[in-house]
Enzyme design. Sequence first.
Site, short mmCIF file in Angstrom:
data_model
loop_
_atom_site.label_atom_id
_atom_site.label_comp_id
_atom_site.label_asym_id
_atom_site.label_seq_id
_atom_site.Cartn_x
_atom_site.Cartn_y
_atom_site.Cartn_z
N SER A 168 58.79 -45.45 14.41
CA SER A 168 60.08 -45.55 13.72
C SER A 168 60.84 -46.58 14.00
O SER A 168 62.26 -46.80 14.17
CB SER A 168 60.89 -44.12 13.86
N GLY A 187 56.40 -42.20 12.70
CA GLY A 187 56.50 -41.73 11.05
C GLY A 187 57.77 -40.73 10.84
O GLY A 187 57.72 -39.95 10.03
N LYS A 237 48.68 -49.26 7.45
CA LYS A 237 47.83 -47.68 7.16
C LYS A 237 47.22 -47.66 5.95
O LYS A 237 46.64 -48.56 5.30
CB LYS A 237 49.00 -46.61 7.41
N GLU A 240 53.08 -46.17 21.82
CA GLU A 240 53.82 -45.34 20.39
C GLU A 240 53.71 -43.97 20.93
O GLU A 240 52.70 -43.34 20.91
CB GLU A 240 52.78 -45.74 19.52
N GLY A 280 55.02 -49.38 11.42
CA GLY A 280 54.18 -48.74 10.37
C GLY A 280 55.25 -48.65 8.86
O GLY A 280 55.12 -49.85 8.25
N GLY A 281 55.79 -47.72 8.71
CA GLY A 281 56.68 -47.57 7.47
C GLY A 281 57.24 -48.83 7.10
O GLY A 281 57.31 -49.23 5.97
N GLU A 327 47.10 -41.81 15.30
CA GLU A 327 46.31 -41.01 14.09
C GLU A 327 44.81 -41.19 14.25
O GLU A 327 44.31 -40.14 13.82
CB GLU A 327 46.82 -41.65 12.93
N ASN A 345 51.49 -52.35 10.41
CA ASN A 345 50.33 -51.65 10.23
C ASN A 345 50.48 -50.88 9.10
O ASN A 345 51.35 -49.90 9.06
CB ASN A 345 50.16 -50.56 11.64
N HIS A 387 44.93 -45.94 17.76
CA HIS A 387 46.09 -45.42 17.38
C HIS A 387 46.09 -43.92 17.33
O HIS A 387 45.12 -43.12 17.39
CB HIS A 387 46.28 -45.95 15.81
P1 PGA Z 1 55.95 -45.76 11.88
O1 PGA Z 1 54.47 -46.11 12.50
O2 PGA Z 1 56.88 -47.28 12.14
O3 PGA Z 1 56.01 -45.51 10.52
O4 PGA Z 1 56.49 -44.93 12.75
C1 PGA Z 1 54.20 -46.77 13.66
C2 PGA Z 1 52.78 -46.76 13.76
O5 PGA Z 1 51.98 -45.69 13.57
O6 PGA Z 1 52.16 -47.77 14.19
#
Ligand code: PGA
Length: 267
Positions: A218, A178, A17, A172, A239-240, A102, A15, A100
């Site tokens: 993470s 994050g 983002k 999640e 994500g990251g 967010e 993802n 998600h």
């Molecule tokens: P992250 O994000 O791996 O940066 O923690 C995961 C996500 O929001 O899907």
Amino acid sequence: MSNGTDSRKTFIAGNWKMHYTHTEAAALAARLGERLDTGGVRVMVAPPFTALQAVADALRGSAIVLGAQNVSPEASGAHTGEVSCAMLAALGVRVVIVGHSERRHVYGEDDALVARKLQAVLAAGLEAVLCVGETLAEREAGAAEAVVARQLRAALGTCSAADLRAVTVAYEPVWAIGTGRTASVADADAMHRAVRAVVAGMTGAAAAAGLVVQYGGSVKPDNAAELLASPEVDGLLVGGASLQADSFIRIVASSASSPLVDSCPGN
Ligand code: PGA
């Protein structure tokens, strides 16, 4: 990771983002297309809307699936700033992330809106990655499983067992996204079992046994193999660590180093 008792295929999704212009995203997609060996693993990347066309072009001929991060529940009309399922499908998107954290916690999407989005995705013939997960306060209050169960029932309430074949659930925990804090394998394992139990109660044991449940929050190259080694963790939503080709490729490759990979049909 999926084991020999079912047909669940490992599914690893990135993802991106709100990162990367369409040019930057296309460059990353091209690197992944050239270097990433998907093997028996299903791999998806979800760039921003503005990069979907460029990434679709860059991934042409690759096994990497194109995903989107969000969608409107509406089909068309006066919805300024929204993007419909048909628009995504026309660009080659096959999977849409809905719910998600967010979207839920920063942009105020409630269970009802997430449910409408999921229904729109399925009605359009697309697949959904449905994100669920509790906040830290909810976990500390002992409500984690109840929150996730509520989110699942709200989103999947009208789904048949056949609909469920187009749904992946991503667990999640909000406190792990994050933050560098990852759920322990035991916590992920327990919640994935709980997810499957809720779904079994709604659509039957067979549909629940076939449901792919990803973990997200993470995920890094260093912890991916450990998470995937759990028979309950069928994949990862990253994500990251999906923003650099090297780290994402290492995460996908780590599924092959899981001790269970040899017993996975289809892997
Ligand atoms: P992250 O994000 O791996 O940066 O923690 C995961 C996500 O929001 O899907």
